[in-house]
Design an enzyme around this catalytic site. Structure first.
Site, short mmCIF file in Angstrom:
data_model
loop_
_atom_site.label_atom_id
_atom_site.label_comp_id
_atom_site.label_asym_id
_atom_site.label_seq_id
_atom_site.Cartn_x
_atom_site.Cartn_y
_atom_site.Cartn_z
CE LYS A 149 -3.49 2.52 2.67
NZ LYS A 149 -4.50 2.46 3.76
CG HIS A 207 -8.07 -32.09 -34.16
ND1 HIS A 207 -7.09 -31.16 -33.93
CD2 HIS A 207 -7.83 -32.59 -35.39
CE1 HIS A 207 -6.30 -31.08 -34.98
NE2 HIS A 207 -6.71 -31.93 -35.88
#
Length: 542
Positions: free
Chosen positions: A141, A297
């Site tokens: 922060k 596939h």
């Protein structure tokens, strides 16, 4: 030109993992940096020759509660959170006799490691860090004046900036702060994943739900989904070369296909992972029978069970040898020399199995150098599936062969004579195999092996035609549909799809049923004398 760099004169160091800290220690010594530290970290730094001030000397209070409270004190957190570009903050620190920190180095208690070790609940709770995340978030922060380090890979960079006296620029401190916030967010998400599983909502706690919504299983579908994954590998590219891709792992789990041990071949690609994972799931649908799948596939082009793994592979490959070219092979049993010999002449991208005989592994490694050889010790265990959509995430329980209608004893005979023992075996095989075929899916099987698969079509008629075509296009011209069985992943909306299979010669069909035209479909089977069972369960796969 005004610089935003802030020299690192005072550092707070509190790390659980001490690896690499020697680099920082050397820099601290050379630069004369004032170092404040905790417990075992202070001891290790002192051993390395660093002059260390214990946190307890700064706070005026000893560590207590078995180390649960060490740094939770204004003398520490005010020194972290004071924005030294703010004159009022600087004045308050001077008033209270608190010195600011320029650098905070923290890594957290190993919560995920503790969970993976199988530790009991009490030990796991003790590894929920409190002071560490507070220091990290405070420093992040206050990136205006403080640099926060949570990644040991940044130690060398820090050391260089300590020694040359420059320190980090504001831009660099903000980048480090972003990494730190990601670190604590992932840490908290991991804790939340564990608590959601181990501390579910009690039945005594009632929460109202909308009338049109089903009751929520909070363990599977929490109000906030906070799962986290750690990046393991950056892949060469994604589904296509212009796409980027990476593999991430769940920090609480060290098993599953994503943790496969690679024993040979080129690095895995995005498509390799997708296809091999599909094949791996498919073969375990048949356990404890020995099964082999050939996938291309993300769809099976062959699937079979056999008395041996070599037999299962030969049967699976025979389903569609043309499509098997460049495919992925998965086995749920140890790969033997006999199977390796049959795989050798076939161009294959990946092979995955729980283990390999030594001679089989040597043959594959030496004769097929590009073949990606994977070893996965455990069968699939994931009970949850995810799919991203634009702006959201869909979550569902994994489709397994565990629905009531998956039990052949629950099937309803709607046409023809009850199937004999061998036909039932083939129907059960076909029904299990259809789970891994993309919808719309039709599958023809014989001798517990696929002989024709129609997948991914936008109507069931096309899938039925494709399955028959695939079954009857081998070089020898054999009609493999005659006397075979068929399965459909969902109901036939009209009789036409079933009639294609019937006219091709199948003797039995298994399908979910549930169409408003079921009787038309059943009647078509009855006229042809074909056995038909309905399961009441479907297995869509989109």
């Amino acid at each position: 030109m005004t610089t935003t760099n802030r020299p690192i004169r005072r550092a707070l160091v509190s790390v659980f993992h001490k690896e690499g800290i020697e680099v920082l220690a050397e820099a601290f010594i050379k630069a004369g940096t004032e170092v404040v530290s905790t417990g075992s970290t202070a001891k290790r730094l002192a051993e390395l020759g660093v002059k260390v001030t214990e946190v307890s000397e700064v706070t005026g209070f000893p560590e207590c509660l078995d180390g649960r409270v060490k740094t939770l004190d204004p003398h520490i957190h005010a020194g972290i959170l004071a924005d030294m570009t703010n004159e009022d903050h600087a004045a308050q620190l001077e008033k209270f006799g608190i010195k600011p920190f320029d650098l905070v180095v923290v890594n957290l208690y190993p919560f995920a490691d503790t969970v993976r070790s199988g530790a009991d609940e009490a030990a796991t709770i003790e590894k929920i860090d409190i002071g560490g995340p507070s220091m990290v978030r405070g420093a992040a922060k206050n990136s205006a004046t403080v640099a926060i380090i949570t990644d040991p890979n940044d130690y060398a960079l820090v050391a260089a900036l300590i020694e040359n006296g420059e320190g980090f620029s504001l831009e660099e401190r903000r980048w480090l702060a972003g990494k730190a916030f990601a670190h604590t967010a992932a840490y908290d998400a991991t804790i939340n994943e564990w608590t959601a599983k181990h501390w579910p909502k009690p039945l005594t706690v009632e929460q109202p739900t909308a009338e049109d919504e089903p009751e929520v299983n909070e363990t599977k579908f929490p109000a906030a989904f906070t799962r986290t994954w750690d990046r393991a590998h950056v892949l060469r590219y994604g589904e296509n070369p212009h796409q980027q891709a990476a593999l991430y792992l769940d920090p609480l789990n060290q098993d599953g296909f994503a943790h496969a041990e690679q024993l040979g071949g080129k690095p895995m690609s995005y498509n390799n992972y997708v296809d091999a994972d599909a094949a791996w799931r498919a073969v375990w649908d048949f356990a404890p029978q020995i099964a082999v799948a050939v996938v291309k596939h993300n769809n099976p082009c062959g699937l079979a069970v056999g008395a041996t793994v070599a037999e299962a592979h030969k049967k699976a490959h025979a389903c569609d040898p043309m499509s098997a070219y460049g495919g992925v092979i998965a086995a749920n049993s140890k790969v033997t020399m006999e199977m390796a010999e049959s795989v050798r002449p076939i161009f294959t991208e990946v092979i995955v199995a729980p283990d390999y005989d030594a001679d089989a592994l040597e043959l594959l490694q030496t004769k097929k150098k590009n073949l990606r050889i994977l070893k996965v010790s455990e069968p699939p265990k994931s009970k949850t599936q995810f799919r991203q959509i634009d702006g959201g995430l869909l979550v569902q329980s994994t489709d397994l062969i565990d629905a009531p209608g998956d039990d052949p004893n629950a099937w309803k005979l709607v046409s023809g004579e009850p199937a004999d023992e061998q036909t039932v075996k083939d129907l059960v095989f076909a029904w299990r195999a259809i789970r891994c075929v993309k919808s719309n899916a039709i599958l023809i099987a014989h001798d517990q092996a696929t002989v024709g698969i129609g997948m991914g079509q936008v109507n069931r008629v096309d899938s039925a035609n494709l399955s028959v075509e695939r079954a009857n296009t081998l070089a020898d011209g054999a009609n493999r549909t005659k006397g075979a069985v068929a399965a459909s992943d969902a109901f036939f909306p009209f009789a036409d799809g079933a009639e294609i299979l019937i006219n091709a010669g199948v003797k039995a069909i298994v399908q979910p049923g549930g169409s408003i035209r079921d009787e038309e479909v059943f009647e078509a089977a009855r006229k042809a004398g074909v056995t038909m069972y309905v399961t009441g369960t479907r297995h869509f796969f989109h």
